[in-house]
Motif scaffolding. Structure first.
Motif, PDB file in Angstrom:
ATOM      1  N   THR A 113       2.277 -23.467  10.041  1.00 54.96           N
ATOM      2  CA  THR A 113       2.434 -24.920  10.222  1.00 54.96           C
ATOM      3  C   THR A 113       3.484 -25.538   9.298  1.00 54.96           C
ATOM      4  O   THR A 113       3.917 -24.916   8.324  1.00 54.96           O
ATOM      5  N   GLY A 114       3.825 -26.766   9.610  1.00 55.59           N
ATOM      6  CA  GLY A 114       4.761 -27.514   8.779  1.00 55.59           C
ATOM      7  C   GLY A 114       4.223 -27.670   7.361  1.00 55.59           C
ATOM      8  O   GLY A 114       4.970 -27.553   6.381  1.00 55.59           O
ATOM      9  N   SER A 115       2.923 -27.930   7.235  1.00 55.85           N
ATOM     10  CA  SER A 115       2.321 -28.060   5.907  1.00 55.85           C
ATOM     11  C   SER A 115       2.501 -26.774   5.104  1.00 55.85           C
ATOM     12  O   SER A 115       2.746 -26.816   3.904  1.00 55.85           O
ATOM     13  N   ASN A 116       2.357 -25.632   5.762  1.00 55.48           N
ATOM     14  CA  ASN A 116       2.566 -24.345   5.069  1.00 55.48           C
ATOM     15  C   ASN A 116       3.981 -24.254   4.509  1.00 55.48           C
ATOM     16  O   ASN A 116       4.200 -23.768   3.402  1.00 55.48           O
ATOM     17  N   VAL A 239      14.757 -30.676   1.937  1.00 54.38           N
ATOM     18  CA  VAL A 239      14.727 -31.523   3.133  1.00 54.38           C
ATOM     19  C   VAL A 239      13.616 -31.010   4.035  1.00 54.38           C
ATOM     20  O   VAL A 239      13.609 -29.835   4.429  1.00 54.38           O
ATOM     21  N   ASP A 240      12.658 -31.875   4.318  1.00 57.32           N
ATOM     22  CA  ASP A 240      11.576 -31.556   5.245  1.00 57.32           C
ATOM     23  C   ASP A 240      12.063 -31.932   6.642  1.00 57.32           C
ATOM     24  O   ASP A 240      12.032 -33.098   7.031  1.00 57.32           O
ATOM     25  N   ASP A 241      12.542 -30.908   7.374  1.00 55.99           N
ATOM     26  CA  ASP A 241      13.076 -31.140   8.717  1.00 55.99           C
ATOM     27  C   ASP A 241      12.066 -30.731   9.787  1.00 55.99           C
ATOM     28  O   ASP A 241      12.442 -30.386  10.901  1.00 55.99           O
ATOM     29  N   VAL A 242      10.794 -30.781   9.415  1.00 50.70           N
ATOM     30  CA  VAL A 242       9.744 -30.347  10.337  1.00 50.70           C
ATOM     31  C   VAL A 242       9.771 -31.181  11.628  1.00 50.70           C
ATOM     32  O   VAL A 242       9.663 -30.647  12.729  1.00 50.70           O
ATOM     33  N   GLN A 243       9.946 -32.492  11.479  1.00 52.70           N
ATOM     34  CA  GLN A 243       9.946 -33.365  12.672  1.00 52.70           C
ATOM     35  C   GLN A 243      11.365 -33.729  13.124  1.00 52.70           C
ATOM     36  O   GLN A 243      11.660 -33.736  14.313  1.00 52.70           O
ATOM     37  N   ALA A 244      12.252 -34.010  12.178  1.00 51.07           N
ATOM     38  CA  ALA A 244      13.600 -34.471  12.541  1.00 51.07           C
ATOM     39  C   ALA A 244      14.536 -33.307  12.868  1.00 51.07           C
ATOM     40  O   ALA A 244      15.622 -33.519  13.416  1.00 51.07           O
TER      41      ALA A 244
HETATM   42  N1  PMP Z   1       6.428 -32.699   7.604  1.00 49.17           N
HETATM   43  C1  PMP Z   1       6.752 -33.606   8.529  1.00 49.17           C
HETATM   44  C2  PMP Z   1       8.008 -34.403   8.377  1.00 49.17           C
HETATM   45  C3  PMP Z   1       5.917 -33.815   9.630  1.00 49.17           C
HETATM   46  O1  PMP Z   1       6.218 -34.748  10.545  1.00 49.17           O
HETATM   47  C4  PMP Z   1       4.741 -33.035   9.757  1.00 49.17           C
HETATM   48  C5  PMP Z   1       3.803 -33.200  10.939  1.00 49.17           C
HETATM   49  N2  PMP Z   1       3.746 -34.420  11.529  1.00 49.17           N
HETATM   50  C6  PMP Z   1       4.458 -32.101   8.758  1.00 49.17           C
HETATM   51  C7  PMP Z   1       5.333 -31.952   7.702  1.00 49.17           C
HETATM   52  C8  PMP Z   1       3.227 -31.259   8.807  1.00 49.17           C
HETATM   53  O2  PMP Z   1       3.276 -30.329   9.815  1.00 49.17           O
HETATM   54  P1  PMP Z   1       1.941 -29.671  10.386  1.00 49.17           P
HETATM   55  O3  PMP Z   1       1.184 -30.765  11.073  1.00 49.17           O
HETATM   56  O4  PMP Z   1       2.404 -28.612  11.326  1.00 49.17           O
HETATM   57  O5  PMP Z   1       1.216 -29.109   9.218  1.00 49.17           O
END
Ligand code: PMP
Length: 420
Positions: A113-116, A239-244
């Motif tokens: 996941t993004g959190s990971n 840079v957290d590019d998980v969404q963007a």
């Molecule tokens: N970072 C950003 C910028 C996010 O938008 C999100 C999820 N909305 C996360 C991290 C976390 O990702 P995840 O829900 O897959 O753990």
């Protein structure tokens, strides 16, 4: 709306459930930008799994690769063993994404996941710099695990959860004070002032466009100045590019146009391409000081996701998708600006980049109301922002003009219905 199946969800699923309350129907099928419910009713999807479905639902190219792989008894789970699916993904990522941009990163698989990915980035930054503080921004969203929550701005998400906040410093994001405060100067002063009470952080973590926090866009110039500040002060830039990322803002990485090169980049959501869980953390090679096994997890080798991820990257072998995202983005923007002009009493403010657009309403509860009416009319959209004041427009990047206009017309009807 009590269709078969909804009862068991209401009875048995935890009270923490959210999206199934906002969209109270049972969905059964989906294709590109269309979702279909149990009665065969179609909904246009302007939500795209919160950015996890940039290539659309059931993308046929990706689906074919997946089916072929499975029919051939391809490995599904392998912890982080070496597999051909993983090697193929890495080779493709290097050829299509890194090399043409002149970027050099090691690729880490931090978990699904993004959190990971965010957790791994924070841990690594602290190890590299031997400092504990992380600087984050107002309205930032980085995930739901305790470490990532500790750098998330929204207090509601943290309430009562015992989030360890002692090593976080929150500072104002770009435009937080409008034109009144130059936030880069503000941060620089805090860092250089012995009396500010702020320790030099190991890293600054940011989203170039804050997704959950209200589609707040950082100017390219602001990003460049933050990157320069990091360099000057020996601070890592994450840079957290998980969404963007993954093309949402019109380029594969959301920071490309700003011309910056973060030390660490977090990617998830659409990196798997088909809505399959996958995340990667990109690390400047000289920072890759992990010892083997120091950060691990059972689901670091989702080979099905590697297969679809590698195929999804073919969309970035030419400019076609990029061009279409930018052109659709302009269409959305003009449409939203027209809406804001037509209903001045709603105090609509349009913001975004590429196909990550939003309209913030100055009237309490209005954004939520617009989304609820839109759902009734066959359009899926969600709100964002600390007060849920923004309607978010995030269709799959593969949407065509017809789908986009159908969705926008429903949005206009919904706004009109809420206008009196
Ligand atoms: N970072 C950003 C910028 C996010 O938008 C999100 C999820 N909305 C996360 C991290 C976390 O990702 P995840 O829900 O897959 O753990």
């Amino acid at each position: 709306f009590k269709k078969p199946g909804m009862n068991i969800i209401e009875e048995l699923e935890s009270e923490v459930r959210s999206y199934c309350r906002s969209f109270p129907t049972i969905f059964t099928q989906a294709y590109n930008y269309i979702l279909r419910n149990i009665d065969g009713r179609e909904y246009i999807d302007f939500f795209a799994g919160a950015g996890a479905l940039n290539y659309g639902h059931n993308n046929p190219k990706l689906k074919k690769k997946l089916i072929d792989y499975m029919m051939n008894d391809g490995i599904t789970h392998s912890l982080d063993m070496a597999t051909s699916a993983k090697a193929n993904f890495l080779a493709q990522f290097n050829e299509v994404i890194l090399k043409p941009r002149g970027l050099k990163y090691k690729v880490m698989f931090p978990g699904p996941t993004g959190s990971n990915s965010v957790e791994s980035a924070l841990k690594l930054a602290r190890k590299v710099k031997n400092r504990k503080t992380i600087m984050s921004f107002t309205n930032a969203f980085h995930g739901m695990t305790l470490g990532s929550l500790a750098v998330t701005g929204n207090k509601f998400k943290r309430d009562g959860a015992g989030v360890p906040l002692e090593h976080t410093v929150f500072v104002p994001f770009d435009n937080y004070y409008g034109d009144e405060v130059d936030t880069v100067d503000y941060i620089a002063k805090l860092l250089n002032d012995k009396g500010s009470g702020i320790s030099v952080p190991a890293a600054i973590i940011l989203e170039t466009v804050q997704g959950e926090g209200g589609i707040n866009v950082a100017d390219y110039d602001w990003l460049r100045r933050i990157a320069e500040l990091c360099q000057r002060q020996d601070i890592l830039l994450i840079v957290d590019d998980v969404q963007a990322g993954c093309g949402r803002t019109g380029t594969f990485f959301s920071f490309e146009e700003a011309g910056i090169e973060p030390d660490i980049v977090c990617l998830s959501k659409s990196i798997g391409g088909y809505g399959l869980p996958m995340a990667i953390t990109l690390i400047k090679p000289e920072l890759d000081i992990w010892k083997p096994g120091e950060h691990n997890g059972t689901f670091r080798g989702n080979n099905l996701a590697f297969i679809t991820a590698a195929e999804a990257l073919t969309y970035w072998e030419n400019d076609e998708l990029s061009t279409s995202v930018n052109s659709h983005g302009r269409t959305v923007r003009l449409f939203l600006e027209d809406l804001a002009r037509k209903y001045p009493e709603m105090k609509g403010e349009v913001r975004g980049r590429g196909l990550m657009q939003g309209i913030a309403f100055g009237t309490d509860g209005l954004a939520d109301q617009v989304c609820r009416v839109a759902f009734e009319l066959g359009l899926i959209m969600e709100t964002s922002g600390a007060d849920k004041e923004v309607v978010k427009i995030m269709p799959p990047l593969t949407i065509d003009n017809e789908g986009l206009m159908r969705g926008l017309r429903i949005l206009a009807d919904s706004v009109e219905a809420c206008s009196n």
